[in-house]
Write a protein that holds these residues in place. Sequence first.
Motif, short mmCIF file in Angstrom:
data_model
loop_
_atom_site.label_atom_id
_atom_site.label_comp_id
_atom_site.label_asym_id
_atom_site.label_seq_id
_atom_site.Cartn_x
_atom_site.Cartn_y
_atom_site.Cartn_z
N ARG A 79 0.82 -1.20 0.00
CA ARG A 79 0.00 0.00 0.00
C ARG A 79 0.86 1.26 0.00
NH1 ARG A 79 -4.88 1.37 4.14
NH2 ARG A 79 -5.12 3.47 3.34
N PHE A 80 1.95 1.22 0.77
CA PHE A 80 2.90 2.34 0.77
C PHE A 80 3.42 2.59 -0.64
CE2 PHE A 80 7.44 3.20 0.39
CZ PHE A 80 7.50 4.50 0.88
N ARG A 81 3.85 1.52 -1.30
CA ARG A 81 4.37 1.65 -2.67
C ARG A 81 3.33 2.28 -3.58
NH1 ARG A 81 6.78 -3.62 -2.11
NH2 ARG A 81 4.95 -4.50 -3.09
N HIS A 82 2.12 1.79 -3.44
CA HIS A 82 1.05 2.26 -4.31
C HIS A 82 0.76 3.75 -4.09
CE1 HIS A 82 -2.36 1.75 -6.91
NE2 HIS A 82 -3.12 2.37 -6.02
N GLU A 83 0.80 4.18 -2.85
CA GLU A 83 0.42 5.56 -2.56
C GLU A 83 1.57 6.55 -2.71
OE1 GLU A 83 -1.45 5.72 1.26
OE2 GLU A 83 -3.18 4.55 0.56
N TYR A 84 2.80 6.10 -2.45
CA TYR A 84 3.91 7.04 -2.37
C TYR A 84 4.86 7.02 -3.58
CZ TYR A 84 3.38 8.51 2.50
OH TYR A 84 2.94 9.08 3.67
N ILE A 85 4.94 5.87 -4.25
CA ILE A 85 6.06 5.68 -5.17
C ILE A 85 5.61 5.55 -6.63
CG2 ILE A 85 8.05 4.21 -5.73
CD1 ILE A 85 8.38 5.36 -2.98
N GLY A 86 6.30 6.25 -7.52
CA GLY A 86 6.16 6.01 -8.96
C GLY A 86 7.52 5.61 -9.50
N PHE A 87 7.59 4.48 -10.20
CA PHE A 87 8.86 3.97 -10.73
C PHE A 87 8.96 4.20 -12.24
CE2 PHE A 87 9.88 1.18 -7.08
CZ PHE A 87 11.25 1.32 -7.09
N ILE A 162 6.75 10.55 -4.49
CA ILE A 162 8.15 10.23 -4.79
C ILE A 162 8.25 9.52 -6.13
CG2 ILE A 162 10.19 8.98 -3.97
CD1 ILE A 162 8.80 9.05 -1.14
N ILE A 163 9.07 10.08 -7.02
CA ILE A 163 9.32 9.43 -8.32
C ILE A 163 10.73 8.86 -8.30
CG2 ILE A 163 9.46 9.75 -10.82
CD1 ILE A 163 6.74 10.48 -9.97
N LEU A 164 10.85 7.56 -8.55
CA LEU A 164 12.16 6.92 -8.60
C LEU A 164 12.42 6.51 -10.04
CD1 LEU A 164 11.80 4.61 -5.45
CD2 LEU A 164 12.82 6.89 -5.58
N ALA A 165 13.55 6.92 -10.58
CA ALA A 165 13.83 6.64 -11.98
C ALA A 165 15.23 6.03 -12.11
CB ALA A 165 13.72 7.92 -12.80
N ASP A 166 15.30 4.86 -12.75
CA ASP A 166 16.58 4.18 -12.92
C ASP A 166 17.04 4.32 -14.38
OD1 ASP A 166 18.84 2.69 -12.61
OD2 ASP A 166 17.84 0.94 -11.74
N GLU A 167 17.95 5.24 -14.61
CA GLU A 167 18.46 5.53 -15.96
C GLU A 167 17.35 5.65 -17.00
OE1 GLU A 167 22.03 3.83 -17.26
OE2 GLU A 167 22.53 3.05 -15.28
#
Length: 235
Positions: A79-87, A162-167
């Motif tokens: 649920r945390f991932r769903h609400e807080y994180i965009g990959f 939070i947006i997390l982007a890997d290359e």
Amino acid sequence: MIKINELTKEYYSGSERVLAVNNISLEIEDNEFLTIIGQSGSGKSTLLTILGGLSKPTSGSIIVDDLDIYSLSSKQLARFRHEYIGFVFQSFQLVNYLTVEENILLPLSITKIKDKAQKSLAEKCLASVGLAGKSKRLMTELSGGEQQRVAIARALINDPLIILADEPTGNLDTETSAAIMKIFFDLKSFGKSIVMVTHNKDYAKYGDSSIELSDGKIINQTGYTASRLHENKAV
Ligand SMILES: Nc1ncnc2c1ncn2[C@@H]1O[C@H](COP(=O)(O)OP(=O)(O)OP(=O)(O)O)[C@@H](O)[C@H]1O
Ligand SMILES: [Mg+2]
């Protein structure tokens, strides 16, 4: 704010122990754009996946808004991932046989937002990455840069903080990469925190701050945000 406390991740490959992340501590402010650079194998992706709640550290903790994310149950963590994180990944990770719109709406498949509202949300996210009107296309009918824009739109669909982007520009030409970097830069004005792994030192300058990893450790740290400079002065 994200607090990374004495984070360590070790992998075992046969009997060989690899310290992919070696005792990293760092704070990331709300609305900060942090870039991570470092040679291949230095631990960048490992750090990012731990930050995103996708991989449990061997020791140490990640605190997001006073929440120790790895002390959560797996259901709470999802649920945390769903609400807080965009990959956003280098290889887009989109589903080829689905349309643009279907790809963007994938993360919402577990929520109860009504179909019509979902579609207007998808249009809004597409417009924000410059792809308005292309929702019915198949992935195979898009250029690499357009596909990456779809991946960014998908990361935005939950309105994560939070947006997390890997290359994210790793598979793109220079011109397209610059356009994608600009989209990330603009996301800052929507209040997002962004953590981006990049091989390109020029792109690292789009951020407010940058760390360089080597063998799982921070060996360089530049460009403190104004608030942190202020804190440092006050000490
Ligand atoms: N699942 C795994 N099992 C064993 N070792 C792993 C695993 N994932 C990563 N490693 C090792 O951990 C170290 C860090 O890997 P990581 O993928 O984080 O590096 P990276 O900085 O993202 O590299 P690149 O720039 O090539 O993507 C490397 O030595 C890698 O071989
Ligand atoms: Mg990597």
